[in-house]
Design a protein around this motif. Sequence first.
Motif, PDB file in Angstrom:
ATOM      1  N   PRO A  21     -40.025 -28.103  15.711  1.00  0.00           N
ATOM      2  CA  PRO A  21     -39.907 -26.663  15.492  1.00  0.00           C
ATOM      3  C   PRO A  21     -39.144 -25.999  16.632  1.00  0.00           C
ATOM      4  CG  PRO A  21     -42.133 -27.232  16.181  1.00  0.00           C
ATOM      5  CD  PRO A  21     -41.418 -28.516  15.940  1.00  0.00           C
ATOM      6  N   ASP A  63     -45.476 -15.518  12.159  1.00  0.00           N
ATOM      7  CA  ASP A  63     -44.553 -16.650  12.332  1.00  0.00           C
ATOM      8  C   ASP A  63     -45.336 -17.952  12.417  1.00  0.00           C
ATOM      9  OD1 ASP A  63     -42.571 -18.418  13.024  1.00  0.00           O
ATOM     10  OD2 ASP A  63     -41.857 -17.273  14.748  1.00  0.00           O
ATOM     11  N   GLU A  65     -43.713 -20.997  12.099  1.00  0.00           N
ATOM     12  CA  GLU A  65     -42.743 -22.082  12.236  1.00  0.00           C
ATOM     13  C   GLU A  65     -42.227 -22.292  13.650  1.00  0.00           C
ATOM     14  OE1 GLU A  65     -39.755 -21.596   9.264  1.00  0.00           O
ATOM     15  OE2 GLU A  65     -41.200 -21.631   7.619  1.00  0.00           O
ATOM     16  N   ALA A  66     -42.547 -21.414  14.580  1.00  0.00           N
ATOM     17  CA  ALA A  66     -42.145 -21.618  15.975  1.00  0.00           C
ATOM     18  C   ALA A  66     -43.092 -22.616  16.641  1.00  0.00           C
ATOM     19  CB  ALA A  66     -42.170 -20.295  16.732  1.00  0.00           C
ATOM     20  N   ALA A  67     -42.606 -23.307  17.649  1.00  0.00           N
ATOM     21  CA  ALA A  67     -43.441 -24.247  18.393  1.00  0.00           C
ATOM     22  C   ALA A  67     -44.511 -23.491  19.177  1.00  0.00           C
ATOM     23  CB  ALA A  67     -42.573 -25.067  19.345  1.00  0.00           C
ATOM     24  N   THR A 196     -48.243 -34.067  11.225  1.00  0.00           N
ATOM     25  CA  THR A 196     -47.663 -32.724  11.109  1.00  0.00           C
ATOM     26  C   THR A 196     -46.379 -32.736  10.300  1.00  0.00           C
ATOM     27  OG1 THR A 196     -46.430 -32.948  13.184  1.00  0.00           O
ATOM     28  CG2 THR A 196     -48.645 -31.969  13.310  1.00  0.00           C
ATOM     29  N   GLN A 198     -43.442 -33.348  11.546  1.00  0.00           N
ATOM     30  CA  GLN A 198     -42.334 -32.818  12.340  1.00  0.00           C
ATOM     31  C   GLN A 198     -42.361 -33.425  13.743  1.00  0.00           C
ATOM     32  OE1 GLN A 198     -44.666 -28.696  13.642  1.00  0.00           O
ATOM     33  NE2 GLN A 198     -43.218 -28.669  11.958  1.00  0.00           N
ATOM     34  N   ALA A 201     -42.059 -30.703  19.800  1.00  0.00           N
ATOM     35  CA  ALA A 201     -41.039 -29.849  20.422  1.00  0.00           C
ATOM     36  C   ALA A 201     -41.083 -29.908  21.941  1.00  0.00           C
ATOM     37  CB  ALA A 201     -41.222 -28.408  19.962  1.00  0.00           C
ATOM     38  N   SER A 216     -45.620 -26.740  15.254  1.00  0.00           N
ATOM     39  CA  SER A 216     -45.709 -25.407  14.659  1.00  0.00           C
ATOM     40  C   SER A 216     -47.077 -25.214  14.019  1.00  0.00           C
ATOM     41  CB  SER A 216     -44.619 -25.215  13.601  1.00  0.00           C
ATOM     42  OG  SER A 216     -44.917 -25.973  12.433  1.00  0.00           O
ATOM     43  N   GLY A 219     -46.989 -26.942  10.716  1.00  0.00           N
ATOM     44  CA  GLY A 219     -47.173 -28.384  10.840  1.00  0.00           C
ATOM     45  C   GLY A 219     -48.612 -28.747  11.123  1.00  0.00           C
TER      46      GLY A 219
END
Length: 353
Positions: A21, A63, A65-67, A196, A198, A201, A216, A219
């Motif tokens: 992410p 949000d 989707e951000a790490a 997750t 993904q 990050a 994220s 995730g």
Amino acid sequence: MSAPRNAVADLDGAAGTAPPPALRAPGHVPVAEVVRGGLVEGVHHGSVVVLAADGTVEYQLGDAEAAFYPRSALKPLQAVGLLRAGLPPLDDPALALVAASHSGEERHLATARRILDANGLTEDDLRNVPDLPYGTAEREAWLARGLGPDRLAQNCSGKHAAMLATARARGWPLAGYLDPDHPLQRQLAATVEELTGQGIAQVTVDGCGAPLFAVSLLGLTRAAARLASAAPDTAAGRVAGAMRHHPEMVSGRDRDVAHLVRAVPGLLAKDGFEGVQIAALPDGRAVGVKIADGADRARMPVTAAALAHCGIDPEVLAPFATRPVLGGGSAVGAVQPVAALRNDRLLPRSPAA
């Protein structure tokens, strides 16, 4: 530190992962309000995601989707990784403790000690940071006995005991078991990436000293759904079953997460410092919550509202839906989800607010 990359070696059912992410400031929005005497006197920002049984996003606020760092909400995923890496056999209460942020009750300490003893280890082998018990009553009793910070009493001691036991079983060095490049930690990173879906990050150090992986919220919530819906004979299913059947081992007798698991049949739930909560049902419905300022008082009301979007009975969720705001010792308001999340058809407003 950089994230381990060859993420899916030596995992049962492993598959490739999506890119990590984005490393950016999450776009949090208001998720909870503090109401006193009918006026909003404070607002908590954060993010919420609700997954349908098929894994699609049913509802999202903020949000996802951000790490970010899931803190102790990662422990169930790490417990799965430890089983896959060769953790010696444990009964369900002990396996629940491996995924725990325990309160420091005597049964918690005794179980962590039992994991160590069964594998020829001692408290001196632990490298988690010494601390007082996390539970309020347990901490007060501990101090009344004249005791100070202790590695076994620290809330992550079950996870650390299992890490050491796995390293010993695999013939890996005990020294440096918390190094991100240690084979044990690389195995755990691989499991986090697989569950997750993904890449990791960023890697840093958690409060207990163990590596902490940034993923994220989406995730993390998908990973919770995968654990909750896993077959009982898999590593993920074993962890989920142990946590469901022994929620007081995962937290403590007076903790809200244990009460929530007891109230909602089949629920898998884990909290984390800085206002993180995941919860998932056996059919794959799941929620993930992050409170931006880390306020624990907002975590459970927001989680209850998110679970209402999953179709959980509002009457079952009512005890978790608000936190009282006191004035003169009496309730004069409440910490409650914002209207956009609460949806009065699902979770009514507190009368005190």
